[in-house]
Design a protein around this motif. Structure first.
Motif, mmCIF file in Angstrom:
data_model
loop_
_atom_site.group_PDB
_atom_site.id
_atom_site.type_symbol
_atom_site.label_atom_id
_atom_site.label_comp_id
_atom_site.label_asym_id
_atom_site.label_seq_id
_atom_site.Cartn_x
_atom_site.Cartn_y
_atom_site.Cartn_z
ATOM 1 N N SER B 33 0.855 -1.185 0.000
ATOM 2 C CA SER B 33 0.000 0.000 0.000
ATOM 3 C C SER B 33 0.884 1.226 0.000
ATOM 4 C CB SER B 33 -0.909 0.014 1.227
ATOM 5 O OG SER B 33 -0.151 0.037 2.409
ATOM 6 N N GLN B 72 -4.514 2.526 6.361
ATOM 7 C CA GLN B 72 -3.571 1.496 6.825
ATOM 8 C C GLN B 72 -3.857 1.073 8.263
ATOM 9 O OE1 GLN B 72 0.379 2.162 4.062
ATOM 10 N NE2 GLN B 72 0.269 3.276 5.964
ATOM 11 N N TYR B 83 -2.453 -5.698 3.566
ATOM 12 C CA TYR B 83 -1.246 -5.015 3.130
ATOM 13 C C TYR B 83 -0.039 -5.687 3.787
ATOM 14 C CZ TYR B 83 -4.637 -1.332 2.025
ATOM 15 O OH TYR B 83 -5.704 -0.626 1.549
ATOM 16 N N VAL B 86 3.714 -1.686 4.113
ATOM 17 C CA VAL B 86 2.996 -0.430 4.277
ATOM 18 C C VAL B 86 3.952 0.743 4.106
ATOM 19 C CG1 VAL B 86 1.168 -1.327 5.745
ATOM 20 C CG2 VAL B 86 3.304 -0.541 6.773
#
Lengths: 285, 446, 313
Positions: B33, B72, B83, B86
């Motif tokens: 992500s 997130q 994810y 990150v």
């Protein structure tokens, strides 16, 4: 209701209409205009009306950013949501309108869910869909996070109250005598619903469908929390144009124009129908 | 041009990795992500070489910068494992580390010390290390200096007028007082002259980012850190007097900034600069160099320079790549971090105009040439800033509440900038907000 | 949902029943799907939210924590910013809905009397409705921009003052209101127009014969007849305005400072930026409670209308 018309008054009227339309249309006109501008003509002062039009922004949005992917997702999600909302909503609204189920209390309950701020329930939704997505049913119906089903269910939930509300008054405008005589002709209750009531309520159902579709198409918060990539819709997709180098205004305008276009076409096609439908429902509210 | 460069390097990578790609039948899937944008798009191309070398399948999820943090955290709290890798802002690292959202990579880097040491030490101290552990690699730096219209500073006529008015020579500002003077000096109305030419629109001395975004604090970090203070004292409280002082000076400078200062963030300031409306910035992200330098194409005679901020301190920002603790493939994810933050990719990234984090890339003479000025012209200044700030770190990056503080602090600061509350009230409200977030004095790790 | 076998429904209430289900069961069956969805996806999250209001809930520190009694309610009620956001929401709602209703009805009258280019006018009017606030709001930000926006450029040409639309804390909220008016006045106008066109002709002809003044016709006939439909629109717009989020998020992010921070935006900031789900849920529950109390008053006349008509025949 034709009244005696005086020329100056009419000039004033159309002048006012022109101004009103200018106000409502200009921001969209500006957006569409921006979508055809080269980068050098966008963030400049004074604003530029004359420029060499370019299709680069559309190329960027469609080819580089694959924006039709988001359009496809949005189309799938909003059309299915709308179909479900209209179907389930019509059944319930009919029940409220004809049988007075719950004597107003259940109707009040359903309407009151519209008051819930979406933000308050967004995290519970997130956790629900995370868990449901792992079950067999959830997998079959694509109810997990970043899957179409999760958004569809959310949109059905959040549009149902409004739809039922509108539909109840439409159904109440259909004379009961028509249904009565159909019943006497030997049709079952469901047959009456299918062959008499729903066709008569079609304009009202169309209005409801249009509004539901617009709301689903333009929704942002749920789409943003419940999807990541595979099921992202246009409102979320536009965010991918907010880059570290700043907002890509040209491509955003192009993407926005592309995403608004289907709604515009749809609304224009339905326009005549809608006004009939709104009139129909509005007679007595 | 950049696009063709990117595809050329991509082609080269593809042909090199082709042999591996065919043998990889069951790739390990990981998801990264990260922030939407050109540089990330370029990075996405580099992902390909990793996939081919490691039999992996990497999905890149692009998220708008302003939404990245909450998106997130939601996935971390939900432990979805969605994810694997990150992307964290400098101020967010401690929170993610402290709450167990990301995995320490100390062991992973045990045999990769050269790579770790190649990350500029200043950047490393602030973006990578927390409580003695290493938490990933930064892959992109938006460390701040400032941009200035060098042609204005060098103009003989302006120099004479400046000296007459302020009693000292017009030059790049080395103190915030000078910065203020220069901002005031170059603020002109349409019809007045600049460099002897009549202005067709208003011109402003400085472009500021006092809009409702977490960037006003980045700007203010420069004078605050420059005066030897910090957002949080060693006791974990906000030094109200110091914040009041720098915020007061900042609000004074708003008079010399376009009105849009109250609504924009960095892209707005860059647009103003490119449209020949401002003479310089406050503390500003130097990764925007390729953007800022376009001013020279748009404004006749313009010359833009990236310099150190007055006081030689400014916000140190880097996007940290870290591995989620709910990742199902932590080993592959860590390899990926080392790949993107590693020399090979960073070098190619720099060739596209990216602000690399590795000393070896930033000091590579190949990027110091005049042909590379439009893409990498800020590198020399970046190196100077890292040297000047060597040994410095902010307590904001050492508290597990850093992310929340960082994402809230623009509110009182901006309220003061807009005149809704006084500077003193803003400083006090910031202190109160921070105390509320931390539930008392904020814990500071060493 | 064709769960009801059609053959069984041959008889119903009008003709005395043979076999098959009663009206009561049929009606319950019809609302069952809607009820099921509402119960699961409204009540379940609500119960969860309610539960969190009594617990410690800093999500960024991990899980929902221990029960803390009414602490969250105490903290939220003592929070100035919460009441401030409530006040902003109230101001926004009253002004936006008020102006939208007035302008919408005025536009409806304007269009109602027009004979020329009706279709195209209506189509153009629908445009703002068909767009997403998250996207068109962005372009309004561009229009409002003091350096590059068209709005101030035009004002400058006319020699008028050039306001800092979104940067001046005294007018930023009204700039958001203006955007909301742009997007939603057409909704009011179209429904009001439909209402106008559906008015029965006879009473008006009678009034004309009696020589009643235009004003008298308006106040004694037109508005009373339009009242139900206008009331429905009023309620809908009010609910939407109170829950306003998208427009604020894209135009001002609650700024400058907190000048445009509405209730839902403050909720968002508390819940999704600070991740204090306990405070956010408490606010949401309180918010919902206030809305429900208001709804009982606002919806009762509407509901009564519905149920009265449902009982007719």
């Amino acid at each position: 209701m034709q009244r005696k018309t005086s020329i100056p008054l009419e000039v004033l009227r159309y002048g006012a209409i022109f101004l009103v339309l200018g106000f409502f249309v200009f921001p969209i006109f500006w957006m569409v205009l921006t979508s055809f501008k080269p980068e050098s003509a966008i963030m400049v002062s004074p604003p530029r009306f004359l420029f060499t039009p370019t299709l680069d922004n559309y190329y960027h949005a469609i080819v580089d950013k694959n924006f039709f992917f988001y359009i496809k997702n949005t189309l799938i999600i909003s059309v299915i949501s709308t179909a479900i909302v209209v179907f389930i909503g019509s059944l319930a609204a009919y029940s409220f309108a004809r049988y007075n189920v719950g004597d107003g209390h259940i109707l009040f309950f359903i309407l009151s869910t519209k008051m819930m701020p979406a933000i308050a329930v967004i995290l519970p939704y997130f956790l629900i869909f995370r868990d449901v997505g792992k079950t067999a049913v959830g997998k079959a119906l694509h109810l997990g996070l970043d899957q179409h089903g999760a958004l569809i269910v959310s949109y059905v939930m959040f549009n149902l109250p409004f739809a039922i509300w509108l539909l109840v008054s439409f159904f109440q405008d259909i004379p009961r005598s028509l249904e009565h005589s159909a019943r006497l002709d030997g049709l079952s209750r469901l047959q009456v619903l299918r062959k008499v009531t729903f066709p008569l309520a079609a304009p009202g159902i169309a209005v409801t469908a249009v509004f539901t579709l617009i709301f689903c198409w333009n929704e942002f918060l749920f789409a943003y929390i419940l999807t990541r990539k595979l099921a992202s819709t246009v409102t979320v997709g536009v965010e991918s144009f907010f880059t570290l180098q700043g907002i890509l205004w040209g491509p955003v305008a192009a993407a926005a124009t592309i995403s608004v276009a289907p709604m515009l076409v749809f609304v224009l096609v339905m326009q005549r129908y809608m006004v009939r439908g709104l009139t129909f429902g509005a007679v007595r509210g | 041009m950049r696009k063709s460069l990117a595809s050329a390097s991509l082609l080269a990578l593809l042909s090199a990795g082709g042999a591996f790609a065919q043998e990889c039948a069951d790739p390990v899937e990981i998801t990264w992500s990260t922030i939407a944008g050109f540089y990330t798009d370029a990075m996405a191309n580099f992902v390909k070489s990793f996939e081919d070398d490691n039999c992996a399948k990497v999905t890149v999820v692009n998220i708008d910068n302003s939404q990245l943090y909450n998106k997130q955290v939601i996935e971390m709290v939900g432990q979805t494992g969605a994810y694997d890798v990150v992307t964290l802002e400098t101020a967010e690292k401690a929170e993610f580390a402290e709450n167990g959202f990301i995995l320490p990579m100390t062991d992973f880097f045990a045999d990769k010390q050269e790579l770790l040491n190649d990350v500029s030490p200043t950047l490393r101290a602030m973006t990578v290390e927390y409580k003695g552990d290493v938490w990933g690699l930064p892959y992109y730096t938006y460390t701040a200096g400032m941009f200035i219209r060098q042609d204005l500073i060098d103009d003989a006529g302006e120099q004479a007028a400046f000296k007459a008015k302020y009693g000292y020579d017009l030059a790049d500002p080395t103190t915030w007082e000078q910065h203020r003077d220069i901002a005031e000096f170059f603020t002109r109305k349409a019809g007045e002259t600049l460099k002897g030419e009549v202005l067709t629109k208003d011109f402003y001395g400085v472009g500021l980012m006092a809009g409702p975004f977490p960037e006003i604090q980045d700007e203010l970090s420069a004078p605050l850190w420059g005066m030897g203070s910090d957002w949080l004292t060693a006791e974990g409280t906000v030094p109200v007097d110091d914040v009041e002082k720098v915020l007061g000076e900042y609000v004074e400078e708003l008079k010399f900034a376009p009105p849009a200062a109250l609504t924009v963030t960095y892209d707005g300031v860059m647009n103003q600069m490119k449209d020949c409306q401002i003479a310089m910035t406050h503390g500003f992200f130097l990764d925007q160099w390729p953007n800022a330098v376009k001013t020279e194409d748009n404004c006749p005679g313009a010359k833009v320079a990236a310099i150190e901020a007055p006081g030689k301190k400014a916000y140190v920002g880097g996007f940290l790549l870290a591995v989620s603790s709910s990742s199902a493939q932590p080993d592959m994810a860590m390899k990926f971090v080392a790949h993107i933050g590693g020399y090979e990719i960073q070098k190619q990234f720099a060739e596209l105009g990216g602000a690399s984090t590795l000393t070896s890339v930033l000091t590579d003479p190949a990027f110091a040439t005049s042909e590379r000025r439009a893409t990498n012209g800020q590198y020399a200044t970046l190196n100077m800033i890292f040297d000047s700030m060597s040994g410095f770190s902010s307590n904001l990056f050492k508290t597990p509440f850093g992310a929340k503080i960082y994402n809230t602090m623009q509110i009182p600061l901006q309220a003061a900038a807009a005149g809704q509350i006084t500077v003193r009230e803003a400083a006090e409200q910031l202190a109160a907000d921070v105390a509320k977030i931390c539930g008392g004095p904020c814990p500071i790790a060493n | 949902m064709s769960a009801a076998p059609e053959s069984a429904g041959l008889a119903g209430s009008p003709p005395p029943g043979k076999s098959g289900m009663s009206d009561r069961w049929f009606s319950i069956l019809l609302i069952a799907p809607a009820m099921l969805i509402t119960l699961i996806f409204a009540i379940l999250p609500l119960i969860q939210a309610l539960d969190v209001t009594f617990r410690m809930g800093d999500l960024s520190r991990g899980k929902i924590g221990d029960y803390v009694g009414l602490t969250n309610y105490r903290i939220v009620f003592a929070d100035n910013q919460f009441w401030q956001a409530g006040w902003v929401t109230l101001k926004f709602t009253v002004v936006a809905v008020g102006l939208e209703m007035i302008l919408g009805v005025a536009i409806a009258f304007l269009l109602h009397g027009a004979t020329f280019a009706k279709g195209i006018t209506r189509s153009l009017l629908i445009l703002p409705l068909a767009t997403s606030a998250a996207v068109t709001g962005l372009f309004w930000r561009y229009l409002y921009d003091t350096q590059f926006g068209v709005l101030n450029w035009v004002l400058g040409l006319l020699g008028l003052p050039e306001p800092n639309w979104l940067g001046d804390y005294t007018i930023a909220l009204w700039s958001v209101v203006l955007f909301d008016i742009w997007q939603w006045t057409p909704f009011v106008a179209l429904i009001a127009l439909a209402g106008l066109q559906a008015l029965p002709k006879e009473p008006f002809e009678a009034a004309e014969l009696d020589g009643a003044s235009k004003w008298r016709v308006l106040t004694t006939l037109t508005f009373p007849l339009l009242k139900p439909v206008l009331f429905l629109v009023l309620v809908l717009r009010t609910i939407d305005c109170v829950r306003l989020y998208d427009a604020v998020a894209v135009l001002t992010r609650g700024g400058p400072g907190t000048a445009t921070e509405t209730m839902t935006f403050y909720l968002y900031r508390t819940g999704l930026k600070l991740f204090r789900m306990d405070y956010a849920s408490t606010m949401a529950v309180f918010f919902l409670y206030v809305m429900l109390v208001a709804a009982v008053f606002a919806l009762t006349p509407l509901l009564k209308q519905f149920t009265d008509r449902a009982k007719e025949a």
